[in-house]
Design an enzyme around this catalytic site. Structure first.
Site, mmCIF file in Angstrom:
data_model
loop_
_atom_site.group_PDB
_atom_site.id
_atom_site.type_symbol
_atom_site.label_atom_id
_atom_site.label_comp_id
_atom_site.label_asym_id
_atom_site.label_seq_id
_atom_site.Cartn_x
_atom_site.Cartn_y
_atom_site.Cartn_z
ATOM 1 N N GLU A 190 18.976 -47.696 -40.455
ATOM 2 C CA GLU A 190 18.194 -46.535 -40.908
ATOM 3 C C GLU A 190 17.540 -45.786 -39.746
ATOM 4 O O GLU A 190 17.014 -44.698 -39.939
ATOM 5 C CB GLU A 190 17.082 -47.001 -41.874
ATOM 6 C CG GLU A 190 17.565 -47.444 -43.242
ATOM 7 C CD GLU A 190 17.929 -48.917 -43.295
ATOM 8 O OE1 GLU A 190 18.274 -49.497 -42.238
ATOM 9 O OE2 GLU A 190 17.881 -49.492 -44.392
ATOM 10 N N LYS A 230 5.752 -68.657 -46.361
ATOM 11 C CA LYS A 230 4.320 -68.589 -46.621
ATOM 12 C C LYS A 230 3.827 -69.956 -47.069
ATOM 13 O O LYS A 230 4.077 -70.386 -48.186
ATOM 14 C CB LYS A 230 4.033 -67.523 -47.682
ATOM 15 C CG LYS A 230 2.795 -66.738 -47.329
ATOM 16 C CD LYS A 230 2.705 -65.464 -48.121
ATOM 17 C CE LYS A 230 1.485 -64.689 -47.628
ATOM 18 N NZ LYS A 230 1.241 -63.488 -48.369
ATOM 19 N N TRP A 273 1.320 -67.310 -42.882
ATOM 20 C CA TRP A 273 2.707 -67.026 -42.528
ATOM 21 C C TRP A 273 3.229 -67.947 -41.430
ATOM 22 O O TRP A 273 2.566 -68.142 -40.406
ATOM 23 C CB TRP A 273 2.820 -65.583 -42.009
ATOM 24 C CG TRP A 273 2.697 -64.552 -43.080
ATOM 25 C CD1 TRP A 273 2.702 -64.764 -44.432
ATOM 26 C CD2 TRP A 273 2.546 -63.140 -42.884
ATOM 27 N NE1 TRP A 273 2.571 -63.560 -45.091
ATOM 28 C CE2 TRP A 273 2.474 -62.553 -44.167
ATOM 29 C CE3 TRP A 273 2.483 -62.330 -41.769
ATOM 30 C CZ2 TRP A 273 2.329 -61.186 -44.357
ATOM 31 C CZ3 TRP A 273 2.344 -60.964 -41.951
ATOM 32 C CH2 TRP A 273 2.261 -60.386 -43.221
ATOM 33 N N THR A 326 24.061 -50.108 -44.884
ATOM 34 C CA THR A 326 23.332 -51.252 -44.328
ATOM 35 C C THR A 326 24.107 -52.499 -44.696
ATOM 36 O O THR A 326 24.794 -52.537 -45.716
ATOM 37 C CB THR A 326 21.907 -51.352 -44.899
ATOM 38 O OG1 THR A 326 22.010 -51.486 -46.311
ATOM 39 C CG2 THR A 326 21.083 -50.138 -44.556
HETATM 40 P P1 ADP Z 1 20.610 -55.030 -42.272
HETATM 41 O O1 ADP Z 1 19.178 -54.660 -42.496
HETATM 42 O O2 ADP Z 1 21.476 -54.597 -43.372
HETATM 43 O O3 ADP Z 1 20.841 -56.429 -41.747
HETATM 44 P P2 ADP Z 1 20.638 -53.764 -39.722
HETATM 45 O O4 ADP Z 1 21.748 -54.103 -38.857
HETATM 46 O O5 ADP Z 1 20.198 -52.382 -39.820
HETATM 47 O O6 ADP Z 1 21.121 -54.149 -41.098
HETATM 48 O O7 ADP Z 1 19.459 -54.748 -39.386
HETATM 49 C C1 ADP Z 1 18.164 -54.359 -39.101
HETATM 50 C C2 ADP Z 1 17.270 -55.554 -39.084
HETATM 51 O O8 ADP Z 1 17.678 -56.512 -38.104
HETATM 52 C C3 ADP Z 1 15.854 -55.226 -38.714
HETATM 53 O O9 ADP Z 1 15.142 -54.688 -39.803
HETATM 54 C C4 ADP Z 1 15.328 -56.580 -38.259
HETATM 55 O O10 ADP Z 1 14.955 -57.392 -39.348
HETATM 56 C C5 ADP Z 1 16.537 -57.214 -37.607
HETATM 57 N N1 ADP Z 1 16.455 -57.038 -36.148
HETATM 58 C C6 ADP Z 1 16.996 -56.066 -35.410
HETATM 59 N N2 ADP Z 1 16.717 -56.234 -34.104
HETATM 60 C C7 ADP Z 1 15.959 -57.344 -34.001
HETATM 61 C C8 ADP Z 1 15.338 -58.050 -32.908
HETATM 62 N N3 ADP Z 1 15.457 -57.656 -31.659
HETATM 63 N N4 ADP Z 1 14.627 -59.148 -33.205
HETATM 64 C C9 ADP Z 1 14.512 -59.588 -34.474
HETATM 65 N N5 ADP Z 1 15.081 -58.981 -35.537
HETATM 66 C C10 ADP Z 1 15.794 -57.874 -35.310
#
Ligand code: ADP
Length: 540
Positions: free
Chosen positions: A328, A437, A442, A183
Site C-alpha cells: 500500500e 498478548k 505485549w 496484497t
Molecule cells: P502483506 O501485508 O500482504 O504481507 P506486504 O508485502 O505489503 O504484504 O507486507 C507488508 C508488511 O510486511 C508490513 O505491514 C509489515 O508487517 C511487514 N514488514 C515489512 N517490512 C518489514 C520489516 N523491515 N520488519 C518487520 N516487518 C516488516
C-alpha cells in the site's frame, strides 16, 4: 498567485524514454529459464516496449484496461510493463506463488483482459483458465515455443514481431492508474493496490535518493525481489530512471544462481526479503566466497535477523539498508539510519540503529496512536499503531474493497505496531494481529524470533499466540532446524534465558521440517495458526 512553471505530467513512460536516450547502451541482463544469460540494452528494450503497445492496441486494449503478468523478473517482463503503462492501460502483476484458485480469484476481481505469462507457468493457467476473464494469453519462452495448452496462447515473440516502434505514449493525466498489485493476503482476502503514474514517478524519485536505496547511473542493480512484489520495491522504475545497468534473475533464486550473477555481472545494489539472504549466506559460507562488487542491499518485507546483518556488514563488507514498507506504500515506508556521531564508529554501536526499520524518506509521514486512537509522543518508548500519509500511499483499494481506509485526517493504519524514537526512527514491534498478548502486556513476536534466530542450529523460527486460560495468550515457538542440526526445547530455553524477558519465554517449542512461507517469501503465520492453534500441538 500561482507559480509560472511548466505542467510536465509525471508519467512512467518518460522513465524508459529517458533510459533509452541517455543510457541507451546500459545493459539489461536476464537469466533465462535454461540458465543462460540474455543481454539487451535500454534502447532495444524501449523499442520492444513500443511494439508491445502496438500489439495491445491491435487487440483493442487501451486506457484503464487491465493487462496481467505472471512472470519472474526479466527484460520481457519489463517490456510488457512499460508497453502497457505507456498507453494508459494498467499493468497487473499476478503472483505466481499463490494457489491457482487464488490467482483465478484475483484475475476475476481485477477483470484482466490480457495475461502475459512465462512458459513454466502454463500448467498453473491450464488448471484455472476456464474460470478466468482473460481474452488473450501471451507466453514468454526461451525458444519462442508455447507449451501445450488449451487456452489458445500465442508466443510473445510472434505477438510483437514486425510491429512498429512508434506507438504513441503518454498524453494522459498523471493521476491515471498505472499498476495494480494485490496484497499478499497474509491478513485476509487479497486487496488490489492501484498505483498511479504520478505516485510511481514520485516514489521512484524518492527511492533513488542516497538515504533510501541510493541508485545512480554507475550502478548495476539486481532486484531479487520480484516485480510482482510491489514493483520490485520501486527498482523496476528506479533503475531505468537513473539509467543504471539491470540484472534480472528470472527463476534462479537459489544461492548458486544468485552468486553467479552478483559476481559475474558485478552487481552493486540488490534487494530481497530476509529468507532469501539466509540461503545465499549458506552458499557463500560453504564455498568460502566473497561479494567484492556488492555495495548495498535493501532488506525488508520482514524483520532483519541480526546474524544476516552482521554477516553482510562485517564479513562481506556490504552495507545493509533495513527497510520497512508495504504494498500500500508503493512500498517504501522507512529505511534505517545510523546517527551521524556513530557513522565512523564500531559496528556494534551501529547495530541497534541498523536493526530498526528507520526513518521515512521525504514524502512519507508517520505517527503512532494508542488503542484509543490518541497520538503518541515520540521518544517515550511506547509502542502503538503505526499510521502513514504520503504521496505514494493508498487512499482506497481497487473496487472499493474495505471501504474508506483513511481516518478523518487522511492517515492510513498500517496494521503494524511500532515505537518511534525522538529522532523519528521506527522500530516495528509486531503486526497488530501477530502480537502475543500475555497478561495484558505485549510480547513482540519479532523480537522473540530474532532472539532465537541467533542460535546457530536454528534456520527459521516463528512465534505465534496460543490461547491460555490464565494469561489470555502465551507464545509458542515453531522452529525449523539448520540441516543436520537437532536443537531441543531445553537447549533453546537455556539459550533464550537472559536474552529475553523471563515472561516472554515460549511455553512450547514445536519442531518442523519447514516453516511455511507465503507467496512473498515471508513466514505464513496464518497457516501456522490454522495448524497449531486449532489442533492440539505435538509439543515437547
Ligand atoms: P502483506 O501485508 O500482504 O504481507 P506486504 O508485502 O505489503 O504484504 O507486507 C507488508 C508488511 O510486511 C508490513 O505491514 C509489515 O508487517 C511487514 N514488514 C515489512 N517490512 C518489514 C520489516 N523491515 N520488519 C518487520 N516487518 C516488516
Amino acid at each position: 498567485m500561482l507559480g509560472l512553471m511548466q505542467d510536465w505530467p509525471l508519467t512512467v513512460d518518460r522513465i524508459i524514454e529517458r533510459a533509452a536516450r541517455f543510457a541507451e547502451d546500459s545493459e539489461v541482463v536476464s537469466r533465462r529459464c535454461d540458465g543462460t544469460l540474455a543481454r539487451t540494452t535500454y534502447a532495444a528494450l524501449h523499442d520492444r516496449a513500443r511494439q508491445v503497445s502496438a500489439a495491445l492496441r491491435a487487440m483493442g486494449i487501451g486506457n484503464g484496461d487491465r493487462v496481467a503478468t505472471l512472470s519472474m523478473n526479466s527484460a520481457e517482463h519489463l517490456e510488457a510493463w512499460y508497453g502497457t503503462m505507456g498507453i494508459g492501460a494498467v499493468l497487473h502483476t499476478l503472483n505466481p506463488r499463490l494457489h491457482p484458485d487464488q490467482i483465478a480469484w484475483i484475475a476475476n476481481h481485477a477483470s484482466d483482459r490480457v495475461l502475459i505469462l512465462d512458459a513454466p507457468f502454463v500448467p498453473i493457467v491450464q488448471q484455472v483458465h476456464d474460470r478466468m476473464p482473460v481474452e488473450h494469453y501471451i507466453v514468454i519462452s526461451d525458444d519462442g515455443i508455447v507449451p501445450d495448452n488449451s487456452f489458445g496462447a500465442i508466443a510473445y515473440e510472434d505477438w510483437i514481431a514486425g510491429r512498429g516502434t512508434d506507438a504513441a505514449w503518454g498524453g494522459f493525466d498523471e493521476n491515471t492508474a498505472c499498476g495494480l498489485c494485490y496484497t499478499s493476503g497474509t491478513t485476509g482476502n487479497p486487496k488490489g493496490v492501484l498505483y498511479s503514474h504520478r505516485s510511481n514517478v514520485l516514489h521512484a524519485m524518492m527511492a533513488v535518493t542516497k538515504d533510501a536505496l541510493g541508485v545512480g547511473y554507475q550502478d548495476t542493480v539486481m532486484p531479487v525481489v520480484p516485480m510482482f512484489h510491489a514493483n520490485a520495491w520501486a527498482l523496476a522504475f528506479a533503475a531505468p530512471m537513473m539509467g543504471a545497468r539491470m540484472v534480472l534473475p528470472g527463476f534462479g533464486l537459489d544461492g548458486a544462481s544468485l552468486y553467479a550473477l552478483f559476481d559475474g555481472e558485478r552487481v552493486t545494489i540488490s534487494a530481497a526479503v530476509p529468507t532469501l539472504w539466509l540461503g545465499l549466506m549458506d552458499y557463500l559460507k560453504a564455498g568460502n566466497l566473497k561479494l567484492p562488487h556488492l555495495q548495498f542491499v535493501a532488506i525488508g518485507g520482514a524483520a532483519l535477523p541480526e546474524r544476516v546483518l552482521r554477516a553482510f556488514e562485517t564479513e562481506y563488507d556490504v552495507r545493509i539498508g533495513h527497510a520497512w514498507g508495504m504494498t500500500e506504500m508503493s512500498p517504501i515506508g522507512t529505511v534505517c539510519r545510523v546517527p551521524r556521531e556513530l557513522a565512523d564508529g564500531p559496528f556494534d554501536d551501529q547495530l541497534p540503529h541498523k536493526l530498526r526499520q528507520g526513518v521515512p524518506p521525504f514524502s512519507v509521514e508517520i505517527r503512532t496512536v494508542d488503542d484509543k486512537g490518541d497520538e503518541q509522543v515520540w521518544g517515550e518508548g511506547k509502542s502503538g499503531h503505526l499510521q502513514v500519509r504520503g504521496v505514494a500511499v493508498s487512499k482506497g483499494y481497487f473496487g472499493g474493497e474495505g471501504g474508506d481506509i483513511l481516518d478523518s485526517e487522511g492517515w492510513f493504519d498500517t496494521g503494524d505496531l511500532a515505537e518511534i524514537d525522538k529522532h523519528g526512527s521506527v522500530k516495528l514491534t509486531d503486526r497488530a494481529k501477530d502480537v502475543i498478548k500475555s497478561g495484558g502486556e505485549w510480547i513482540s513476536s519479532i523480537d522473540l524470533e530474532n532472539a532465537l534466530l541467533s542460535h546457530p542450529d536454528v534456520a527459521n523460527a516463528a512465534a505465534i499466540a496460543m490461547p491460555d486460560p490464565k494469561w489470555g495468550e502465551r507464545p509458542m515457538m515453531i522452529v525449523q532446524a539448520e540441516p543436520g542440526a537437532s536443537p531441543d526445547a531445553d537447549g533453546l530455553r537455556a539459550f533464550l534465558d537472559g536474552r529475553i524477558a523471563k515472561w516472554w519465554m515460549p511455553d512450547e517449542f514445536v519442531f518442523v521440517d519447514a516453516i511455511p512461507l507465503g507467496a512473498t517469501g515471508k513466514v505464513n503465520k496464518r497457516a501456522l495458526r490454522e495448524l497449531y492453534v486449532t489442533q492440539a500441538p505435538a509439543s515437547n
